[in-house]
Design a protein around this motif. Sequence first.
Motif, PDB file in Angstrom:
ATOM      1  N   VAL A  11       0.848  -1.201   0.000  1.00 20.22           N
ATOM      2  CA  VAL A  11       0.000   0.000   0.000  1.00 20.22           C
ATOM      3  C   VAL A  11       0.879   1.246   0.000  1.00 20.22           C
ATOM      4  N   LEU A  12       1.959   1.223   0.779  1.00 21.37           N
ATOM      5  CA  LEU A  12       2.860   2.378   0.808  1.00 21.37           C
ATOM      6  C   LEU A  12       3.513   2.637  -0.552  1.00 21.37           C
ATOM      7  N   LEU A  13       3.752   1.602  -1.318  1.00 26.74           N
ATOM      8  CA  LEU A  13       4.287   1.766  -2.668  1.00 26.74           C
ATOM      9  C   LEU A  13       3.206   2.252  -3.633  1.00 26.74           C
ATOM     10  N   PHE A  14       1.983   1.792  -3.428  1.00 31.42           N
ATOM     11  CA  PHE A  14       0.878   2.117  -4.324  1.00 31.42           C
ATOM     12  C   PHE A  14       0.405   3.564  -4.170  1.00 31.42           C
ATOM     13  N   ILE A  15       0.369   4.067  -2.950  1.00 33.46           N
ATOM     14  CA  ILE A  15      -0.173   5.415  -2.703  1.00 33.46           C
ATOM     15  C   ILE A  15       0.575   6.489  -3.503  1.00 33.46           C
ATOM     16  N   PRO A  16       1.906   6.544  -3.491  1.00 33.39           N
ATOM     17  CA  PRO A  16       2.585   7.563  -4.308  1.00 33.39           C
ATOM     18  C   PRO A  16       2.359   7.370  -5.809  1.00 33.39           C
ATOM     19  N   TYR A  17       2.267   6.111  -6.239  1.00 29.86           N
ATOM     20  CA  TYR A  17       1.987   5.856  -7.652  1.00 29.86           C
ATOM     21  C   TYR A  17       0.626   6.433  -8.030  1.00 29.86           C
ATOM     22  N   ARG A  18      -0.381   6.131  -7.234  1.00 30.99           N
ATOM     23  CA  ARG A  18      -1.732   6.612  -7.540  1.00 30.99           C
ATOM     24  C   ARG A  18      -1.777   8.139  -7.485  1.00 30.99           C
ATOM     25  N   TYR A  19      -1.073   8.733  -6.532  1.00 30.83           N
ATOM     26  CA  TYR A  19      -1.007  10.194  -6.427  1.00 30.83           C
ATOM     27  C   TYR A  19      -0.425  10.792  -7.714  1.00 30.83           C
ATOM     28  N   ALA A  20       0.694  10.223  -8.158  1.00 27.06           N
ATOM     29  CA  ALA A  20       1.341  10.729  -9.377  1.00 27.06           C
ATOM     30  C   ALA A  20       0.437  10.519 -10.589  1.00 27.06           C
ATOM     31  N   LEU A 116       8.121  14.919  -9.029  1.00 27.96           N
ATOM     32  CA  LEU A 116       9.404  14.413  -8.545  1.00 27.96           C
ATOM     33  C   LEU A 116      10.228  15.515  -7.894  1.00 27.96           C
ATOM     34  N   ALA A 117      10.137  16.725  -8.416  1.00 27.08           N
ATOM     35  CA  ALA A 117      10.839  17.854  -7.790  1.00 27.08           C
ATOM     36  C   ALA A 117      10.272  18.121  -6.397  1.00 27.08           C
ATOM     37  N   GLU A 118       8.957  18.022  -6.254  1.00 28.41           N
ATOM     38  CA  GLU A 118       8.334  18.203  -4.940  1.00 28.41           C
ATOM     39  C   GLU A 118       8.780  17.112  -3.972  1.00 28.41           C
ATOM     40  N   TRP A 119       8.804  15.883  -4.439  1.00 29.25           N
ATOM     41  CA  TRP A 119       9.225  14.768  -3.583  1.00 29.25           C
ATOM     42  C   TRP A 119      10.679  14.910  -3.185  1.00 29.25           C
ATOM     43  N   LYS A 120      11.514  15.333  -4.125  1.00 31.36           N
ATOM     44  CA  LYS A 120      12.938  15.520  -3.832  1.00 31.36           C
ATOM     45  C   LYS A 120      13.130  16.629  -2.803  1.00 31.36           C
TER      46      LYS A 120
END
Length: 147
Positions: A11-20, A116-120
Amino acid sequence: MGDERRTNLGVLLFIPYRYAEDRMFGALRGAGFDDWTLAQCRVFQRVAPDGSRLTDLADQAQMTKQSAGVMVDQLERLGYVRRVPDPADGRARLIVIEERGRRAVEVAAAALDEILAEWKAYLGTRNFALLHQILEQLREITDPYAP
């Protein structure tokens, strides 16, 4: 916090994917690419730069060849892709990205660059690079389509 209360890693891997994915789809719609569905986008994103066979798209999208064919038909009518003869096999056809599709790819890529810039910025350069490295390493054993 004990291990039993931790969020499932999948789920932790899926949430950022779905957000993006949601952000990129929103950017596409905002740029006028509002005539396709998220399901069609998911098939479209799997078209290789030099074209893909329908069976490969279906396999990668984890759907039947018939379902993928319907999606490709729809994307073709909308002007995102077209079918051309496969130069490697005259009996086969390739799905290739049309100009409208290339413009959509540019919009989605720009949105992803922002994300990705925001995440970085949030994670810091070191943690962001480490996250990327770890996910690339995991891809070696989880992605049958990895180059």
